[in-house]
Design a protein around this motif. Sequence first.
Motif, PDB file in Angstrom:
ATOM      1  N   LEU A 188      78.545  52.415 -33.501  1.00 15.63           N
ATOM      2  CA  LEU A 188      77.899  52.145 -32.315  1.00 15.63           C
ATOM      3  C   LEU A 188      78.283  51.345 -31.754  1.00 15.63           C
ATOM      4  O   LEU A 188      78.019  50.074 -31.051  1.00 15.63           O
ATOM      5  CB  LEU A 188      76.372  51.855 -32.469  1.00 15.63           C
ATOM      6  N   ALA A 242      74.791  51.926 -38.568  1.00 13.44           N
ATOM      7  CA  ALA A 242      76.080  52.539 -38.659  1.00 13.44           C
ATOM      8  C   ALA A 242      76.369  52.051 -40.115  1.00 13.44           C
ATOM      9  O   ALA A 242      75.749  51.649 -40.686  1.00 13.44           O
ATOM     10  CB  ALA A 242      76.914  52.487 -37.617  1.00 13.44           C
ATOM     11  N   LEU A 276      71.969  60.340 -30.182  1.00 13.32           N
ATOM     12  CA  LEU A 276      74.130  59.862 -29.960  1.00 13.32           C
ATOM     13  C   LEU A 276      74.763  60.806 -29.376  1.00 13.32           C
ATOM     14  O   LEU A 276      74.624  61.976 -29.733  1.00 13.32           O
ATOM     15  CB  LEU A 276      73.879  59.454 -31.361  1.00 13.32           C
ATOM     16  N   CYS A 320      79.137  61.552 -30.136  1.00 18.69           N
ATOM     17  CA  CYS A 320      79.725  60.567 -31.344  1.00 18.69           C
ATOM     18  C   CYS A 320      81.080  61.690 -30.980  1.00 18.69           C
ATOM     19  O   CYS A 320      81.250  62.372 -31.009  1.00 18.69           O
ATOM     20  CB  CYS A 320      78.815  61.011 -32.363  1.00 18.69           C
ATOM     21  N   CYS A 355      79.785  55.900 -31.490  1.00 17.48           N
ATOM     22  CA  CYS A 355      78.220  56.247 -30.771  1.00 17.48           C
ATOM     23  C   CYS A 355      78.054  55.584 -29.814  1.00 17.48           C
ATOM     24  O   CYS A 355      78.081  54.838 -30.219  1.00 17.48           O
ATOM     25  CB  CYS A 355      78.176  57.317 -32.166  1.00 17.48           C
TER      26      CYS A 355
END
Length: 166
Positions: A38, A92, A132, A134, A153
Amino acid sequence: MKPYKSSLAMTIAASVLLACVVPATAQTDMSFDVNVTLSKKAAAKLAAEKEGIVVFASYYGDPKRSAEKHANEVGQIDLAPQDEVVEIAGTAGHAHISGTKVDTKRLEWLAGPPEVNVNVASARKSSPDNLLKCDFIDGPLSDAQRKPVTLHCGLIEENVDTKLRP
């Protein structure tokens, strides 16, 4: 011709015979691993919202001519009745995609190797909307199985560039 006298010779002969009978596309291990990372802003937002992350995997392939009647609306064979969904913490981390939902009998319908599409989203616990944006996977399953694939992401509002990962 002498009869086989050892069990080793019989095992070898049976293995050779089996290799001739099993189709080239036969594959039983449909699993692979994904690591999700992340951005700093995404990590902070997910932590503040107590939000999780979901990884979606769908398996598919191109049909043999004889199996075209089994193809979906875009002309591909769906190998599982539904996506495999794995939820991980909003901090994550690692997701193991088991592939257990794949109907391995459908592998016989494929003209080539099985493929996989993987997407990542927020778990929608704190909001009805995905938060998000990603990276994703879309290609041969064998590529995803070589080593864990890292998908990065960020928040949608960060407008991060997403990448197709092998």
